[in-house]
Scaffold this active site. Structure first.
Site, PDB file in Angstrom:
ATOM      1  N   GLY A  11      63.378  65.396  73.648  1.00  0.00           N
ATOM      2  CA  GLY A  11      62.936  65.998  74.900  1.00  0.00           C
ATOM      3  C   GLY A  11      63.394  67.425  75.138  1.00  0.00           C
ATOM      4  O   GLY A  11      63.487  67.849  76.294  1.00  0.00           O
ATOM      5  N   SER A  12      63.650  68.201  74.060  1.00  0.00           N
ATOM      6  CA  SER A  12      64.073  69.578  74.328  1.00  0.00           C
ATOM      7  C   SER A  12      62.920  70.395  74.914  1.00  0.00           C
ATOM      8  O   SER A  12      63.146  71.294  75.733  1.00  0.00           O
ATOM      9  CB  SER A  12      64.652  70.241  73.070  1.00  0.00           C
ATOM     10  N   ASN A  13      61.688  70.085  74.532  1.00  0.00           N
ATOM     11  CA  ASN A  13      60.547  70.778  75.163  1.00  0.00           C
ATOM     12  C   ASN A  13      60.386  70.350  76.622  1.00  0.00           C
ATOM     13  O   ASN A  13      60.087  71.180  77.487  1.00  0.00           O
ATOM     14  CB  ASN A  13      59.255  70.511  74.382  1.00  0.00           C
ATOM     15  N   ILE A  88      46.169  59.685  72.103  1.00  0.00           N
ATOM     16  CA  ILE A  88      45.640  59.763  73.466  1.00  0.00           C
ATOM     17  C   ILE A  88      44.196  59.272  73.437  1.00  0.00           C
ATOM     18  O   ILE A  88      43.340  59.872  72.785  1.00  0.00           O
ATOM     19  CB  ILE A  88      45.687  61.223  74.007  1.00  0.00           C
ATOM     20  N   ASN A 102      49.084  69.959  74.153  1.00  0.00           N
ATOM     21  CA  ASN A 102      50.051  69.480  73.157  1.00  0.00           C
ATOM     22  C   ASN A 102      50.711  70.697  72.531  1.00  0.00           C
ATOM     23  O   ASN A 102      50.131  71.777  72.498  1.00  0.00           O
ATOM     24  CB  ASN A 102      49.326  68.672  72.077  1.00  0.00           C
ATOM     25  N   HIS A 104      52.364  71.920  68.875  1.00  0.00           N
ATOM     26  CA  HIS A 104      52.454  71.559  67.459  1.00  0.00           C
ATOM     27  C   HIS A 104      53.353  72.580  66.769  1.00  0.00           C
ATOM     28  O   HIS A 104      53.198  73.782  66.991  1.00  0.00           O
ATOM     29  CB  HIS A 104      51.052  71.555  66.834  1.00  0.00           C
ATOM     30  N   ASP A 145      45.243  67.320  66.711  1.00  0.00           N
ATOM     31  CA  ASP A 145      45.524  68.758  66.520  1.00  0.00           C
ATOM     32  C   ASP A 145      44.278  69.628  66.413  1.00  0.00           C
ATOM     33  O   ASP A 145      44.287  70.651  65.729  1.00  0.00           O
ATOM     34  CB  ASP A 145      46.383  68.982  65.251  1.00  0.00           C
ATOM     35  N   GLU A 174      59.080  77.300  70.408  1.00  0.00           N
ATOM     36  CA  GLU A 174      58.348  76.321  71.234  1.00  0.00           C
ATOM     37  C   GLU A 174      58.839  76.349  72.678  1.00  0.00           C
ATOM     38  O   GLU A 174      58.055  76.259  73.622  1.00  0.00           O
ATOM     39  CB  GLU A 174      58.545  74.903  70.677  1.00  0.00           C
TER      40      GLU A 174
HETATM   41  C1  GRF Z   1      58.579  69.491  68.626  1.00  0.00           C
HETATM   42  O1  GRF Z   1      58.811  70.168  67.429  1.00  0.00           O
HETATM   43  C2  GRF Z   1      57.098  69.415  68.897  1.00  0.00           C
HETATM   44  O2  GRF Z   1      56.397  70.530  68.439  1.00  0.00           O
HETATM   45  C3  GRF Z   1      56.703  68.217  68.100  1.00  0.00           C
HETATM   46  O3  GRF Z   1      57.763  67.316  68.268  1.00  0.00           O
HETATM   47  C4  GRF Z   1      58.963  68.018  68.537  1.00  0.00           C
HETATM   48  C5  GRF Z   1      59.532  67.474  69.818  1.00  0.00           C
HETATM   49  O4  GRF Z   1      60.831  67.940  70.043  1.00  0.00           O
HETATM   50  N1  GRF Z   1      55.387  67.758  68.474  1.00  0.00           N
HETATM   51  P1  GRF Z   1      61.547  67.641  71.436  1.00  0.00           P
HETATM   52  O5  GRF Z   1      61.553  66.136  71.648  1.00  0.00           O
HETATM   53  O6  GRF Z   1      60.784  68.361  72.513  1.00  0.00           O
HETATM   54  O7  GRF Z   1      62.941  68.179  71.262  1.00  0.00           O
END
Ligand code: GRF
Length: 205
Positions: A11-13, A88, A102, A104, A145, A174
């Site tokens: 969940g870093s994003n 999805i 999304n 990628h 994608d 990202e």
């Molecule tokens: C990211 O590299 C994203 O691009 C991919 O999965 C990873 C998720 O990382 N689809 P996080 O869970 O957000 O840290």
């Protein structure tokens, strides 16, 4: 804009999106986290941020009516997939037309498609000898994608890179790119012509 982040991993994003809303560089609210498994690290992050979590028990298809109810109850207007490892289905795409994004971890349309996820993506980039990789934010359609690309940013591939070191460098990009792409939607600055994106100038007040 009311965002639900769907995630399966650390969940870093998710965190970067929540942080951007707190910093007001993203004019939106994260109102829900949808996790595909009870051990996902994103769940603890979401709880810490005081954001409700819905844990999917199985596929989206198996839970579609309950999920749609939860999204409706939280008045979700935008879905951001961030490391979400479930397909999805068409029904959800039709309910949120051009409102599911999304991220990628490579420069689509290269290094994407079925089976291209996680470290496999970075392994393929390193093996290809490409000097650049990057991150792509795109709209979700029924193929993996393949939806319209909203934003991309390049990241160098170094001669010494492994899949792990490249993944770490791409992930930093990202974290900046995803909130930026979401902000374009929050400001209604995205126009699609023939499924290709163009940007509407921001209004000066
Ligand atoms: C990211 O590299 C994203 O691009 C991919 O999965 C990873 C998720 O990382 N689809 P996080 O869970 O957000 O840290």
């Amino acid at each position: 804009m009311r965002i639900a982040v769907f995630a399966s991993g650390g969940g870093s994003n998710f965190q970067s999106i929540v942080n951007a809303t707190a910093l007001k560089t993203l004019s939106a609210e994260v109102v829900l986290c949808v996790a595909s498994r009870p051990e996902a690290g994103v769940i603890a992050r979401s709880k810490r941020a005081g954001i409700p979590v819905y844990i999917l028990n199985g596929t989206i298809e198996d839970n579609i009516s309950e999920l749609v109810n939860v999204l409706g109850n939280h008045k979700v207007t935008m879905i951001a997939l961030a490391g979400f490892m479930r397909k999805i289905p068409r029904d959800l795409i039709l309910l949120y037309p051009d409102r599911i994004l999304n991220i990628h971890p490579a420069l689509l349309p290269e290094f994407g498609g079925p089976g291209m996820y996680g470290s496999r993506v970075h392994q393929a980039v390193v093996a290809s000898g490409s000097l650049v990789s990057g991150a792509t934010v795109h709209l979700v359609d029924e193929e993996y994608d393949s939806g319209p690309i909203i934003l991309q940013e390049t990241v160098p591939v170094l001669p010494t890179d492994t899949a792990e070191s490249l993944a770490a460098r791409v992930l930093i990009t990202e974290h900046a790119l995803y909130p930026k792409a979401l902000q374009l939607f929050a400001q209604n600055r995205i126009k699609l012509i023939d499924r290709k994106v163009s940007f509407i100038e921001s209004q000066k007040s």
